[in-house]
Design a protein around this motif. Structure first.
Motif, PDB file in Angstrom:
ATOM      1  N   ALA A 252      10.165  16.184   8.790  1.00 27.72           N
ATOM      2  CA  ALA A 252      11.141  15.856   9.828  1.00 27.72           C
ATOM      3  C   ALA A 252      10.438  15.204  11.016  1.00 27.72           C
ATOM      4  O   ALA A 252       9.367  15.649  11.441  1.00 27.72           O
ATOM      5  CB  ALA A 252      11.866  17.125  10.280  1.00 27.72           C
ATOM      6  N   GLY A 253      11.053  14.144  11.541  1.00 28.30           N
ATOM      7  CA  GLY A 253      10.505  13.457  12.701  1.00 28.30           C
ATOM      8  C   GLY A 253       9.430  12.449  12.383  1.00 28.30           C
ATOM      9  O   GLY A 253       8.814  11.895  13.295  1.00 28.30           O
ATOM     10  N   LEU A 254       9.183  12.213  11.082  1.00 29.65           N
ATOM     11  CA  LEU A 254       8.145  11.257  10.685  1.00 29.65           C
ATOM     12  C   LEU A 254       8.762  10.126   9.881  1.00 29.65           C
ATOM     13  O   LEU A 254       9.390  10.349   8.843  1.00 29.65           O
ATOM     14  CB  LEU A 254       7.083  11.969   9.835  1.00 29.65           C
ATOM     15  CG  LEU A 254       5.930  11.087   9.318  1.00 29.65           C
ATOM     16  CD1 LEU A 254       5.095  10.554  10.477  1.00 29.65           C
ATOM     17  CD2 LEU A 254       5.052  11.869   8.341  1.00 29.65           C
ATOM     18  N   ASP A 255       8.594   8.903  10.352  1.00 26.37           N
ATOM     19  CA  ASP A 255       8.993   7.713   9.607  1.00 26.37           C
ATOM     20  C   ASP A 255       7.804   7.253   8.762  1.00 26.37           C
ATOM     21  O   ASP A 255       6.653   7.416   9.161  1.00 26.37           O
ATOM     22  CB  ASP A 255       9.410   6.582  10.553  1.00 26.37           C
ATOM     23  CG  ASP A 255      10.646   6.919  11.364  1.00 26.37           C
ATOM     24  OD1 ASP A 255      11.512   7.655  10.852  1.00 26.37           O
ATOM     25  OD2 ASP A 255      10.737   6.452  12.517  1.00 26.37           O
ATOM     26  N   VAL A 256       8.098   6.671   7.602  1.00 23.15           N
ATOM     27  CA  VAL A 256       7.050   6.101   6.767  1.00 23.15           C
ATOM     28  C   VAL A 256       7.300   4.601   6.681  1.00 23.15           C
ATOM     29  O   VAL A 256       8.368   4.168   6.239  1.00 23.15           O
ATOM     30  CB  VAL A 256       7.026   6.721   5.362  1.00 23.15           C
ATOM     31  CG1 VAL A 256       5.920   6.096   4.518  1.00 23.15           C
ATOM     32  CG2 VAL A 256       6.830   8.230   5.443  1.00 23.15           C
ATOM     33  N   ALA A 257       6.326   3.814   7.131  1.00 26.47           N
ATOM     34  CA  ALA A 257       6.446   2.354   7.149  1.00 26.47           C
ATOM     35  C   ALA A 257       5.557   1.757   6.068  1.00 26.47           C
ATOM     36  O   ALA A 257       4.344   2.008   6.041  1.00 26.47           O
ATOM     37  CB  ALA A 257       6.056   1.809   8.517  1.00 26.47           C
ATOM     38  N   PHE A 258       6.154   0.962   5.194  1.00 23.02           N
ATOM     39  CA  PHE A 258       5.426   0.331   4.100  1.00 23.02           C
ATOM     40  C   PHE A 258       4.868  -1.027   4.515  1.00 23.02           C
ATOM     41  O   PHE A 258       5.571  -1.840   5.101  1.00 23.02           O
ATOM     42  CB  PHE A 258       6.356   0.164   2.893  1.00 23.02           C
ATOM     43  CG  PHE A 258       5.819  -0.742   1.821  1.00 23.02           C
ATOM     44  CD1 PHE A 258       4.720  -0.378   1.072  1.00 23.02           C
ATOM     45  CD2 PHE A 258       6.416  -1.971   1.571  1.00 23.02           C
ATOM     46  CE1 PHE A 258       4.219  -1.220   0.086  1.00 23.02           C
ATOM     47  CE2 PHE A 258       5.939  -2.812   0.579  1.00 23.02           C
ATOM     48  CZ  PHE A 258       4.824  -2.436  -0.159  1.00 23.02           C
ATOM     49  N   HIS A 259       3.596  -1.252   4.189  1.00 20.15           N
ATOM     50  CA  HIS A 259       2.947  -2.535   4.421  1.00 20.15           C
ATOM     51  C   HIS A 259       2.320  -2.977   3.098  1.00 20.15           C
ATOM     52  O   HIS A 259       1.335  -2.369   2.638  1.00 20.15           O
ATOM     53  CB  HIS A 259       1.860  -2.425   5.488  1.00 20.15           C
ATOM     54  CG  HIS A 259       2.314  -1.825   6.791  1.00 20.15           C
ATOM     55  ND1 HIS A 259       2.862  -2.580   7.803  1.00 20.15           N
ATOM     56  CD2 HIS A 259       2.314  -0.545   7.238  1.00 20.15           C
ATOM     57  CE1 HIS A 259       3.165  -1.798   8.833  1.00 20.15           C
ATOM     58  NE2 HIS A 259       2.839  -0.558   8.509  1.00 20.15           N
ATOM     59  N   GLY A 260       2.876  -4.012   2.470  1.00 14.75           N
ATOM     60  CA  GLY A 260       2.356  -4.484   1.193  1.00 14.75           C
ATOM     61  C   GLY A 260       1.087  -5.294   1.376  1.00 14.75           C
ATOM     62  O   GLY A 260       1.061  -6.260   2.135  1.00 14.75           O
ATOM     63  N   GLY A 261       0.027  -4.911   0.661  1.00 14.46           N
ATOM     64  CA  GLY A 261      -1.274  -5.507   0.902  1.00 14.46           C
ATOM     65  C   GLY A 261      -1.547  -6.816   0.192  1.00 14.46           C
ATOM     66  O   GLY A 261      -2.472  -7.540   0.560  1.00 14.46           O
ATOM     67  N   GLY A 262      -0.803  -7.127  -0.860  1.00 14.31           N
ATOM     68  CA  GLY A 262      -1.027  -8.378  -1.576  1.00 14.31           C
ATOM     69  C   GLY A 262      -2.345  -8.431  -2.319  1.00 14.31           C
ATOM     70  O   GLY A 262      -2.995  -9.476  -2.369  1.00 14.31           O
ATOM     71  N   MET A 263      -2.740  -7.316  -2.915  1.00 16.68           N
ATOM     72  CA  MET A 263      -4.041  -7.220  -3.575  1.00 16.68           C
ATOM     73  C   MET A 263      -4.223  -8.256  -4.686  1.00 16.68           C
ATOM     74  O   MET A 263      -5.294  -8.828  -4.853  1.00 16.68           O
ATOM     75  CB  MET A 263      -4.224  -5.809  -4.147  1.00 16.68           C
ATOM     76  CG  MET A 263      -5.573  -5.552  -4.791  1.00 16.68           C
ATOM     77  SD  MET A 263      -5.733  -3.844  -5.396  1.00 16.68           S
ATOM     78  CE  MET A 263      -4.635  -3.892  -6.830  1.00 16.68           C
ATOM     79  N   MET A 264      -3.161  -8.498  -5.459  1.00 16.24           N
ATOM     80  CA  MET A 264      -3.234  -9.458  -6.554  1.00 16.24           C
ATOM     81  C   MET A 264      -2.223 -10.586  -6.368  1.00 16.24           C
ATOM     82  O   MET A 264      -1.653 -11.090  -7.328  1.00 16.24           O
ATOM     83  CB  MET A 264      -3.002  -8.766  -7.901  1.00 16.24           C
ATOM     84  CG  MET A 264      -4.128  -7.872  -8.339  1.00 16.24           C
ATOM     85  SD  MET A 264      -3.858  -7.233 -10.020  1.00 16.24           S
ATOM     86  CE  MET A 264      -5.388  -6.327 -10.266  1.00 16.24           C
ATOM     87  N   ALA A 265      -2.013 -10.980  -5.126  1.00 13.68           N
ATOM     88  CA  ALA A 265      -1.049 -12.039  -4.835  1.00 13.68           C
ATOM     89  C   ALA A 265      -1.735 -13.389  -4.742  1.00 13.68           C
ATOM     90  O   ALA A 265      -2.941 -13.481  -4.487  1.00 13.68           O
ATOM     91  CB  ALA A 265      -0.316 -11.737  -3.530  1.00 13.68           C
ATOM     92  N   GLY A 266      -0.960 -14.444  -4.950  1.00 11.87           N
ATOM     93  CA  GLY A 266      -1.481 -15.800  -4.796  1.00 11.87           C
ATOM     94  C   GLY A 266      -2.643 -16.075  -5.740  1.00 11.87           C
ATOM     95  O   GLY A 266      -2.560 -15.807  -6.943  1.00 11.87           O
TER      96      GLY A 266
END
Length: 238
Positions: free
Chosen positions: A31-45
């Protein structure tokens, strides 16, 4: 109440991120904690990789170790199917776009990310394929047409900007790989050490609750949460 966010910098094709999936679920229960996702792009491009015997021989020992440490299941369809399919390509960009589309559509980005991990590591599906992403979204209860539209709205330049911003977060918190977790409370950020909690989501949840309670108590008595101590370097490398 002091605002708290757990920043989760991860990649859908990162085995250690899949191993840490129970920690993400546990954090979302706090409770009281948001989880923010940040995609790293490890195998992108240019880092996208075709499935080859070399790739299989590289990832399999890591995957077995992840399974042993965390209890996360890896399916035969993955080990004996996807990892032997020399027509498949591992590309982080499309599944990350799918997670961002689910977030934009219904605030379900983390759910989509987790479901795509299961589709990849358990079901051996090509999570870079649009049809697979749409089917996973429908299984989550999202409307097929609405999700497809949201997915198509994820322009390549916007996705690349997301990857750059995620890498900036990684540098900001001193992370060296995926997953990296960083706890932000009252504007102060510390990188957390998830390695010792792998396979122990209840202990992780309790530790996060204690952090929030401590910060709240400090804020109410001193007016400032202060800078929380560093826990140590990341244990989950690329």
């Amino acid at each position: 109440m002091t605002h708290a966010t757990l920043h989760y910098i991860a990649d859908p094709l990162c085995g250690w991120c899949y191993g840490a999936a129970p920690l993400v679920r546990a954090a979302r229960d706090v409770a009281g904690l948001d989880v923010a996702f940040h995609g790293g792009g490890m195998m992108a491009g240019p880092n996208a990789q075709p499935v080859t015997p070399q790739l299989r021989n590289y990832v399999m020992p890591h995957d077995h170790r992840i399974a042993a440490l965390t209890g996360q299941p890896f399916g035969d369809a993955y080990f004996d199917g996807l990892l032997r399919d020399d027509t498949a390509v591992f590309d982080s960009a499309p599944p990350t776009a799918a997670a961002l589309a689910a977030e934009a559509l219904a605030g379900r980005g983390l759910d989509m990310f987790a479901a795509l991990q299961v589709a990849h590591y358990v079901d051996g599906k090509r999570v870079a394929d649009r049809d697979v992403q749409i089917d996973v979204a429908v299984d989550l209860g999202l409307d097929r047409e609405a999700f497809a539209k949201a997915l198509d709205a994820q322009a390549a330049d916007v996705l690349m900007r997301h990857f750059r911003e995620s890498r900036a977060w990684l540098a900001r918190v001193g992370g060296s790989g995926f997953p990296t977790f960083a706890l932000e409370i009252g504007g102060h950020i510390e990188r957390l050490e998830p390695g010792r909690y792998l396979g122990q989501p209840d202990a992780w949840r309790d530790a996060l609750r204690e952090r929030l309670l401590s910060a709240q108590t400090s804020s109410s008595t001193q007016g400032d949460a202060g800078t929380l101590p560093q826990c140590g370097p990341d244990g989950c490398a690329l």
